[in-house]
Design an enzyme around this catalytic site. Structure first.
Site, PDB file in Angstrom:
ATOM      1  N   LYS A 289      80.063  46.253 -22.149  1.00 25.16           N
ATOM      2  CA  LYS A 289      80.010  47.381 -21.225  1.00 25.16           C
ATOM      3  C   LYS A 289      78.612  47.985 -21.242  1.00 25.16           C
ATOM      4  O   LYS A 289      78.199  48.610 -22.218  1.00 25.16           O
ATOM      5  CB  LYS A 289      81.018  48.473 -21.595  1.00 25.16           C
ATOM      6  CG  LYS A 289      81.162  49.475 -20.435  1.00 25.16           C
ATOM      7  CD  LYS A 289      81.715  50.815 -20.845  1.00 25.16           C
ATOM      8  CE  LYS A 289      80.673  51.754 -21.335  1.00 25.16           C
ATOM      9  NZ  LYS A 289      79.681  52.179 -20.331  1.00 25.16           N
TER      10      LYS A 289
ATOM     11  N   GLU B 282      73.422  51.153 -33.510  1.00 24.45           N
ATOM     12  CA  GLU B 282      71.977  51.356 -33.354  1.00 24.45           C
ATOM     13  C   GLU B 282      71.824  52.684 -32.638  1.00 24.45           C
ATOM     14  O   GLU B 282      72.077  52.777 -31.426  1.00 24.45           O
ATOM     15  CB  GLU B 282      71.367  50.234 -32.505  1.00 24.45           C
ATOM     16  CG  GLU B 282      71.369  48.873 -33.164  1.00 24.45           C
ATOM     17  CD  GLU B 282      70.427  48.787 -34.344  1.00 24.45           C
ATOM     18  OE1 GLU B 282      69.455  49.563 -34.405  1.00 24.45           O
ATOM     19  OE2 GLU B 282      70.675  47.954 -35.223  1.00 24.45           O
TER      20      GLU B 282
ATOM     21  N   CYS C  45      63.943  54.304 -28.237  1.00 25.32           N
ATOM     22  CA  CYS C  45      64.533  54.798 -29.489  1.00 25.32           C
ATOM     23  C   CYS C  45      63.490  54.857 -30.600  1.00 25.32           C
ATOM     24  O   CYS C  45      63.574  55.688 -31.486  1.00 25.32           O
ATOM     25  CB  CYS C  45      65.707  53.931 -29.890  1.00 25.32           C
ATOM     26  SG  CYS C  45      65.311  52.184 -29.880  1.00 25.32           S
TER      27      CYS C  45
ATOM     28  N   GLU D 258      65.746  64.203 -31.493  1.00 26.40           N
ATOM     29  CA  GLU D 258      65.288  63.167 -30.561  1.00 26.40           C
ATOM     30  C   GLU D 258      65.285  63.741 -29.140  1.00 26.40           C
ATOM     31  O   GLU D 258      66.326  64.132 -28.626  1.00 26.40           O
ATOM     32  CB  GLU D 258      66.230  61.962 -30.628  1.00 26.40           C
ATOM     33  CG  GLU D 258      65.776  60.844 -29.711  1.00 26.40           C
ATOM     34  CD  GLU D 258      66.769  59.681 -29.692  1.00 26.40           C
ATOM     35  OE1 GLU D 258      67.969  59.922 -29.437  1.00 26.40           O
ATOM     36  OE2 GLU D 258      66.338  58.545 -29.920  1.00 26.40           O
TER      37      GLU D 258
HETATM   38  P1  NAD Z   1      74.985  57.230 -24.890  1.00 25.76           P
HETATM   39  O1  NAD Z   1      75.428  57.359 -26.288  1.00 25.76           O
HETATM   40  O2  NAD Z   1      75.175  58.373 -23.987  1.00 25.76           O
HETATM   41  O3  NAD Z   1      75.690  55.990 -24.164  1.00 25.76           O
HETATM   42  C1  NAD Z   1      75.573  54.670 -24.632  1.00 25.76           C
HETATM   43  C2  NAD Z   1      76.747  53.858 -24.144  1.00 25.76           C
HETATM   44  O4  NAD Z   1      77.951  54.347 -24.731  1.00 25.76           O
HETATM   45  C3  NAD Z   1      76.971  53.899 -22.642  1.00 25.76           C
HETATM   46  O5  NAD Z   1      77.351  52.616 -22.213  1.00 25.76           O
HETATM   47  C4  NAD Z   1      78.125  54.883 -22.506  1.00 25.76           C
HETATM   48  O6  NAD Z   1      78.893  54.711 -21.341  1.00 25.76           O
HETATM   49  C5  NAD Z   1      78.939  54.556 -23.723  1.00 25.76           C
HETATM   50  N1  NAD Z   1      79.847  55.600 -24.201  1.00 25.76           N
HETATM   51  C6  NAD Z   1      79.782  56.934 -24.006  1.00 25.76           C
HETATM   52  N2  NAD Z   1      80.803  57.561 -24.640  1.00 25.76           N
HETATM   53  C7  NAD Z   1      81.519  56.593 -25.266  1.00 25.76           C
HETATM   54  C8  NAD Z   1      82.675  56.606 -26.095  1.00 25.76           C
HETATM   55  N3  NAD Z   1      83.293  57.738 -26.435  1.00 25.76           N
HETATM   56  N4  NAD Z   1      83.138  55.432 -26.572  1.00 25.76           N
HETATM   57  C9  NAD Z   1      82.512  54.274 -26.284  1.00 25.76           C
HETATM   58  N5  NAD Z   1      81.416  54.195 -25.487  1.00 25.76           N
HETATM   59  C10 NAD Z   1      80.918  55.347 -24.988  1.00 25.76           C
HETATM   60  O7  NAD Z   1      73.461  56.795 -25.008  1.00 25.76           O
HETATM   61  P2  NAD Z   1      72.417  56.639 -23.827  1.00 25.76           P
HETATM   62  O8  NAD Z   1      72.085  58.023 -23.372  1.00 25.76           O
HETATM   63  O9  NAD Z   1      72.884  55.628 -22.858  1.00 25.76           O
HETATM   64  O10 NAD Z   1      71.173  56.001 -24.600  1.00 25.76           O
HETATM   65  C11 NAD Z   1      70.205  56.754 -25.227  1.00 25.76           C
HETATM   66  C12 NAD Z   1      70.377  56.741 -26.720  1.00 25.76           C
HETATM   67  O11 NAD Z   1      70.392  55.387 -27.193  1.00 25.76           O
HETATM   68  C13 NAD Z   1      69.250  57.390 -27.460  1.00 25.76           C
HETATM   69  O12 NAD Z   1      69.737  58.243 -28.473  1.00 25.76           O
HETATM   70  C14 NAD Z   1      68.482  56.236 -28.071  1.00 25.76           C
HETATM   71  O13 NAD Z   1      67.747  56.548 -29.212  1.00 25.76           O
HETATM   72  C15 NAD Z   1      69.569  55.277 -28.346  1.00 25.76           C
HETATM   73  N6  NAD Z   1      69.016  53.925 -28.459  1.00 25.76           N
HETATM   74  C16 NAD Z   1      68.907  53.361 -29.697  1.00 25.76           C
HETATM   75  C17 NAD Z   1      68.343  52.096 -29.851  1.00 25.76           C
HETATM   76  C18 NAD Z   1      68.196  51.449 -31.204  1.00 25.76           C
HETATM   77  O14 NAD Z   1      67.846  50.279 -31.262  1.00 25.76           O
HETATM   78  N7  NAD Z   1      68.457  52.140 -32.317  1.00 25.76           N
HETATM   79  C19 NAD Z   1      67.909  51.409 -28.728  1.00 25.76           C
HETATM   80  C20 NAD Z   1      68.039  52.010 -27.470  1.00 25.76           C
HETATM   81  C21 NAD Z   1      68.603  53.268 -27.363  1.00 25.76           C
END
Ligand code: NAD
Length: 487
Positions: free
Chosen positions: A172, A246, A280, A381
């Site tokens: 997803k 991650e 990130c 962040e």
């Molecule tokens: P997010 O947590 O809002 O969403 C990520 C994904 O999770 C989306 O597909 C979303 O639809 C899904 N999601 C949301 N609620 C959920 C739930 N309750 N259960 C299951 N899935 C759910 O994150 P974002 O805003 O899309 O991405 C930004 C974040 O990602 C930042 O904090 C960034 O640091 C992190 N990130 C980390 C890495 C890494 O390698 N550590 C890499 C890229 C991004």
């Protein structure tokens, strides 16, 4: 053509629900895609379960899986330009960066194709009458949940090792950026993955939650924000599912007086402002030694104010917009907070006044000076084009600041002193440390974080291990009664 891929069929949602995908450069609608509900999530998991349990894929020859991965890596290069454009329209990032992303994704598939069949397990020397070996087998059905900042890249770091290990999955992507992921699944289909092995559902967090909670899912691999990571961990606890997380980062970039000034000041821009800081591992916390602090700050501010914002498809553009209107509002909230905390605004801090950018979700590259470790802008962040600058005098002080975070994803250190560089890198509590560089990663090396940056590692051999169970097979070659019980 419908956009959900379940059991080898492209299909629409039973509800007929669709979602607009927005170009963050000008808020135009790029596409509308089918949106899954809980019913499709369930159908996809059940298809993945069947495909796994039938065993043709999960217990079949590893070479076959490796061949498919290799084909995907080649198909990605064939379609690189198209996919990169899609990624730019979806995320706002520059086409140059999107092209690099597609190449990196191709490299990740090739890497896992190369190592998939290199692990024959271990044979243990237990004794002459025993054949004892440890083998690694696929975990089962994986729910793979990806974010919007590097949609294709982050998904590939899960999909490639999951397939290499013999798992089946339901992927997803973020509801904000689904387009390049749809392309990747089409390539996996073209490369010959059997029905049910790779499944795609699109939709909001509730669809991700349905996957996480599904009893037939064995492993959840998630990349995204800390708050969502916590929810996923809680949901996975009920079924004691394996998890890989991650999460975010607040990454220090430490510059000593003896660093190469030109290189360090140039990379300080890359570290903070690449992809408008929506990375990130962004070096959003700059920590500079007193001897060069003022000169370094001056150079940073001068160059940050000249970063060319624009349409990612325009070759002149150096940085694009933020991913969505909602995300920009969140970042603007942090700008207010920083000012309230006493950080000194050196450049940026508002939306650009260029009318050509008015419809997009732009924010000027922003530098705050006089920052201190207790400020929220220094600890949390922001995920936007915002860098804070702190000052230090001694190496110990620099180390204390560099490790002064609940995260621990990545960090950089700049110095001309080779022994200090190694000493400092060894003591940094971060999953990746760059010395006299910032941002490079390679598929052969593990990626992931200490502390609240997550659990587990992607890429490298550990990235494959996340998707495997270790199994000990012990054979007695000379069975005879044990005689333990005498009666
Ligand atoms: P997010 O947590 O809002 O969403 C990520 C994904 O999770 C989306 O597909 C979303 O639809 C899904 N999601 C949301 N609620 C959920 C739930 N309750 N259960 C299951 N899935 C759910 O994150 P974002 O805003 O899309 O991405 C930004 C974040 O990602 C930042 O904090 C960034 O640091 C992190 N990130 C980390 C890495 C890494 O390698 N550590 C890499 C890229 C991004």
């Amino acid at each position: 053509m419908p956009d959900l891929y379940i059991d080898g069929e492209w299909t629409a949602a039973s509800t007929g629900s669709r979602r607009d995908v927005i170009n963050p450069f000008d808020a135009s609608v790029v596409a509308a895609v089918d949106e899954a509900g809980v019913a499709e999530a369930d159908r996809a998991v059940r298809a993945a379960r069947r495909a796994f349990d039938q065993g043709g894929w999960s217990q079949g020859p590893t070479r076959r899986r490796a061949d498919i991965l290799y084909r995907v890596s080649q198909l990605l290069l064939r379609d690189r330009e198209d996919i990169a454009r899609t990624e730019t329209l979806d995320t706002g990032k520059t086409l140059t960066e999107a092209r690099i992303d597609v190449e990196d994704v191709s490299n990740a598939f090739r890497y896992y194709a190369e190592i998939a069949d290199k692990d024959g397990g271990r044979v243990l020397d237990v004794g002459p009458d025993v054949l004892s070996r440890v083998v690694h087998q696929p975990v089962g059905v994986c729910a793979l949940i990806a974010p919007w900042n590097y949609p294709l890249l982050q998904a590939s770091w899960k999909v490639a090792p999951a397939l290499a290990a013999g798992n089946t999955f339901v992927l997803k992507p973020s509801e904000v950026t689904p387009l390049s992921t749809i392309r990747m699944i089409r390539l996996i289909e073209e490369a010959g993955a059997p029905p049910g092995v790779a499944n795609l559902v699109l939709g909001p967090g509730s669809v991700g939650a349905a996957l996480t909670e599904h009893p037939d899912v064995d492993l959840v691999s998630f990349t995204g924000g800390l708050a969502t990571g916590r929810r996923i961990m809680q949901a996975a606890a009920a079924g004691v599912k394996k998890i890989a997380l991650e999460l975010g980062g607040k990454n220090p970039n430490v510059v000593f007086d003896d660093a190469d000034f030109a290189a360090a000041s140039d990379y300080a821009l890359d570290a903070a402002f690449l992809h408008s800081g929506q990375v990130c591992s962004a070096g959003s916390r700059l920590i500079v030694q007193s001897g060069i602090h003022d000169r370094f700050l001056e150079r940073l501010v001068e160059r940050a104010s000249r970063i060319r914002l624009g349409d990612g498809l325009d070759p002149q553009t150096e940085s694009g917009p933020l991913s969505s209107a909602g995300h920009r509002t969140k970042v603007e909230g942090y700008l207010e907070t920083a000012l309230g905390e006493g950080a000194r605004l050196m450049t940026g801090g508002s939306r650009p006044d260029d009318p050509a950018l008015a419809r997009g979700f732009f924010l000027e590259p922003t530098v705050f000076a006089d920052c201190t470790r207790t400020m929220r802008i220094v600890q949390e962040e922001v995920f936007g084009p915002v860098v804070t600058v702190e000052r230090f005098d001694t190496e110990d002080e620099a180390l204390e600041l560099a490790n002064d975070t609940r995260y621990g994803l990545a960090g950089g250190v700049w110095t001309g002193d080779a022994s200090r560089a190694q000493r400092f890198a060894n003591r940094m509590r971060h999953g990746t440390v760059w010395i006299n560089d910032f941002h490079p990663y390679v598929p052969q090396a593990e990626w992931g974080g200490f502390g609240r940056s997550g659990i587990g590692r992607e890429l490298g051999p550990s990235g494959l291990r996340e998707y495997q169970e270790a199994k000990h097979i012990y054979q007695n070659l000379a069975p005879a009664p044990s005689g333990w019980f005498k009666g």
